[in-house]
Design an enzyme around this catalytic site. Structure first.
Site, PDB file in Angstrom:
ATOM      1  N   LYS A  61      30.238  45.268  41.941  1.00 31.06           N
ATOM      2  CA  LYS A  61      31.374  45.711  41.122  1.00 31.06           C
ATOM      3  C   LYS A  61      30.834  46.396  39.870  1.00 31.06           C
ATOM      4  O   LYS A  61      30.043  45.821  39.113  1.00 31.06           O
ATOM      5  CB  LYS A  61      32.223  44.493  40.766  1.00 31.06           C
TER       6      LYS A  61
HETATM    7  O1  G3P Z   1      40.907  41.527  39.386  1.00 28.68           O
HETATM    8  C1  G3P Z   1      41.024  41.719  38.008  1.00 28.68           C
HETATM    9  C2  G3P Z   1      41.649  40.521  37.425  1.00 28.68           C
HETATM   10  O2  G3P Z   1      40.787  39.425  37.466  1.00 28.68           O
HETATM   11  C3  G3P Z   1      42.214  40.708  36.088  1.00 28.68           C
HETATM   12  O3  G3P Z   1      43.345  39.930  36.088  1.00 28.68           O
HETATM   13  O4  G3P Z   1      45.194  38.686  35.109  1.00 28.68           O
HETATM   14  O5  G3P Z   1      43.025  38.967  33.841  1.00 28.68           O
HETATM   15  O6  G3P Z   1      44.559  40.885  34.144  1.00 28.68           O
HETATM   16  P1  G3P Z   1      44.071  39.605  34.713  1.00 28.68           P
END
Ligand code: G3P
Length: 220
Positions: A87
């Site tokens: 990634k």
């Molecule tokens: O896959 C990306 C994710 O982990 C981010 O999620 O909820 O932190 O915006 P969030």
């Protein structure tokens, strides 16, 4: 559409995997830190543990932000298991590194995508997946799904084969909307995946079926 789980929590990964619908896992440095996984060796061992649970692709994120560092880290991560996907952040050196990984047969996920322009660059650089962050766009009063739709249109029109991995998914509804918008993959917390299960009419219907069966079969 593929289902990935977005966590570094081994119990949750096992629970999702046991459902038989899991196609992979995504992690990021915040999710690793949340599980208390720190230090290079512990982090690498944790990725090995995740890869031992799931057969599908496991995204492991680099910390470096310069080309040489991203490539060195990515090579080490890719060597941990055959299902590791490296990634890489959407930055200038990240784009160069995506090209390098493509030329060396290492699969990638370009992360932190917030515009169609970035999605085009990721595809041009040969990313295997690229991750638009739906929930974080919604957080800013824009519509994350509009971005998925536009990327999907452009990718189809241009014949790009990079897969659209809808990330920062927060709810079961987000999963449905991402499917409608043309995402090839959704990566979600376990709560959003399990949220797809529930409908009050299913619960009521099952209760009634079981009641009727018990009445008709008092010996059971
Ligand atoms: O896959 C990306 C994710 O982990 C981010 O999620 O909820 O932190 O915006 P969030």
């Amino acid at each position: 559409m593929k289902f990935f789980i977005d966590t570094a929590n081994l119990d949750q990964i096992k629970e999702a995997n046991e459902l038989g619908i899991l196609d992979g896992v995504t992690t990021n440095p915040s999710l690793m830190a949340k599980e208390g996984i720190t230090g290079r060796i512990n982090i690498q061992n944790h990725y090995r543990s995740i890869c031992a649970i799931v057969d599908g692709d496991v995204s492991a994120e680099v910390i470096s932000t310069d080309f040489d560092g991203i490539v060195e880290e990515g090579k080490i991560l890719a060597d941990l298991a055959s299902n590791i996907v490296v990634k890489v952040p959407m930055i200038k050196d990240g784009i160069k590194a995506l090209n390098w990984f493509k030329d060396h047969g290492i699969r990638t996920n370009c992360t932190l995508i917030f515009s169609t322009g970035q999605a085009i660059l990721a595809a041009k650089a040969g990313a295997t997946y690229m991750s638009p962050f739906i929930g974080r766009i919604d957080d800013t009063n824009w519509d994350g799904m509009t971005l998925i739709k536009e990327i999907s249109e452009v990718y189809t029109l241009q014949g790009f084969d990079t897969q659209i991995l809808a990330a920062s998914i927060r709810s079961a509804r987000h999963i449905v909307e991402a499917a409608k918008a043309g995402a090839h993959v959704v990566t979600c917390p376990l709560s959003a995946i399990l949220g797809l299960l529930y409908h009050p009419l299913t619960d009521l219907g099952l209760e009634k079926f079981l009641q009727d069966h018990r009445k008709a079969n008092p010996e059971d």
